[in-house]
Design an enzyme around this catalytic site. Structure first.
Site, PDB file in Angstrom:
ATOM      1  N   HIS A 182     -10.087   3.219   1.958  1.00 58.84           N
ATOM      2  CA  HIS A 182     -10.157   4.173   2.488  1.00 58.84           C
ATOM      3  C   HIS A 182      -8.675   5.269   3.295  1.00 58.84           C
ATOM      4  CE1 HIS A 182     -12.236   7.032   5.913  1.00 58.84           C
ATOM      5  NE2 HIS A 182     -13.084   6.967   4.355  1.00 58.84           N
ATOM      6  N   CYS A 183      -7.887   4.165   3.238  1.00 60.66           N
ATOM      7  CA  CYS A 183      -6.621   4.922   3.130  1.00 60.66           C
ATOM      8  C   CYS A 183      -6.232   5.991   2.413  1.00 60.66           C
ATOM      9  CB  CYS A 183      -5.918   3.349   4.469  1.00 60.66           C
ATOM     10  SG  CYS A 183      -6.073   2.933   5.612  1.00 60.66           S
ATOM     11  N   LEU A 184      -6.403   5.131   1.475  1.00 61.47           N
ATOM     12  CA  LEU A 184      -5.547   6.487  -0.294  1.00 61.47           C
ATOM     13  C   LEU A 184      -6.117   7.255  -0.616  1.00 61.47           C
ATOM     14  CD1 LEU A 184      -4.635   2.931  -2.077  1.00 61.47           C
ATOM     15  CD2 LEU A 184      -3.563   4.407  -0.495  1.00 61.47           C
TER      16      LEU A 184
END
Length: 364
Positions: free
Chosen positions: A356-358
């Site tokens: 999700h962070c990417l």
């Protein structure tokens, strides 16, 4: 869209919500997913080449359902990315390369955050939240320019987020929305008075008003703390996520000796008091936590909550852990309309973030 038209919207004193915009939920149809090709070796010490193959697998699983906007620093980096994707059998016709230099590759936090409305003109727009390296790192100035560059590239209006006369700083991983007016966040990330303070002097009321004005939400659900090892100091996307309008998944630690146990139980104690925008109680479903993963003695933020909802698949980080199967099964039941796919993330989480962070979704 012409430059003057975009200039007028950028400096409008009307907020996105006042013009009818709101942030759609991640499960709503996407036109594309934004990613930034990994290049900073210090984010993944000794493993950068491995991470390129993880990115390739992410793209390969997403392109059946949507296009990929892949940010690369220059032509040489585009050529390298093309090589990896081609060797993995990824259809390059679905990948649009966007040349823009970045400091890091955490597109969720520094990339374009999209809002939509039903009326024309400009049914989609981008909000610029003045990324500042999580109020921690010095290398952020190129990343801050990404939303503006994306708005120019796509011909979309760009709203600069201001509140109380100051730039409003917010990362995409700090919030999660259900698309009907409710938003999840944590006190640890936004309200801590001393650690990684994004907006000095902001109160809970300031945040709620600013989130309403820029993301079109009416109701903020405050949890307490994120997971141990989270470099962002409490991002909600490692802790709790909406999976539909009235259902939240939230991680829970079963081992009382684990440092996460007490802090996560404090969030579960809040569940009976949580209310959605219509006053109803959300259904809250537990996701397990994987066993601790450490590197050089540091606890890494491994969490199954850091999944990404694409058009063609839900991508879930896995950690060579017996609980991988349990987490995939829980999410599989919650997303009956698309396959739930595990992506090996033991190497990825060395960079202190996973799927999700990417990623950052561009709504259809």
């Amino acid at each position: 869209m012409g430059g003057k038209q975009q200039h007028d919207i950028r400096h409008s004193d009307r907020t996105p919500a006042a013009l009818g915009y709101s942030m759609p939920p991640e499960w709503a149809p996407h036109e594309a997913t934004w990613l930034a090709w990994p290049h900073l070796a210090s984010d993944w010490p000794g493993k950068l080449d491995t991470i390129r193959w993880v990115y390739t697998e992410i793209v390969r699983k997403l392109v059946p359902g949507e296009r990929i906007h892949l940010m690369v620093r220059n032509a040489a980096e585009e050529a390298r990315a093309r090589q990896y994707l081609h060797r993995a059998g990824c259809p390059l016709s679905r990948v649009l390369f966007f040349h823009h230099p970045t400091n890091r590759s955490w597109t969720r936090d520094s990339g374009p955050i999209f809002v939509t409305r039903s009326q024309r003109p400009h049914p989609r727009a981008i909000v610029q939240f003045h990324f500042n390296g999580w109020a921690k790192y010095p290398n952020w100035r190129r990343d801050r320019q990404v939303p503006e560059a994306a708005a120019r590239h796509l011909g979309m209006p760009l709203f600069e987020a201001f509140w109380n006369g100051r730039p409003f700083v917010l990362e995409g991983g700090a919030v999660d929305v259900n698309g009907s007016g409710s938003l999840l966040t944590t006190e640890e990330c936004l309200l801590h008075p001393e650690i990684q303070v994004r907006n000095p002097g902001f109160s809970r009321r300031d945040y709620e008003a600013a989130l309403q004005a820029h993301l079109g939400v009416r109701n903020v659900l405050w949890l307490k703390s994120g997971i141990v090892g989270d470099d962002t100091h409490g991002h909600v996307d490692d802790l709790a996520r909406f999976v539909n309008r009235n259902t939240i998944v939230m991680v829970r630690e079963s081992n009382p000796r684990d440092p996460n146990y007490r802090r996560l139980e404090e969030n579960w104690e809040l569940v009976p008091d949580l209310r959605l925008e219509d006053g109803s109680r959300p259904q809250v479903i537990a996701l397990p936590m994987p066993a601790p993963i450490t590197f050089d003695g540091y606890r890494l933020p491994a969490s199954y909550a850091n999944f990404y909802i694409g058009n063609a698949a839900v991508l879930v980080p896995t950690f060579n852990d017996p609980k991988d199967r349990l987490a995939l099964g829980i999410l599989g039941e919650l997303f009956p309309d698309r396959p739930v796919v595990g992506i090996h993330a033991v190497d990825l989480v060395l960079g202190l973030g996973t799927l999700h962070c990417l990623t950052q979704q561009q709504p259809a």
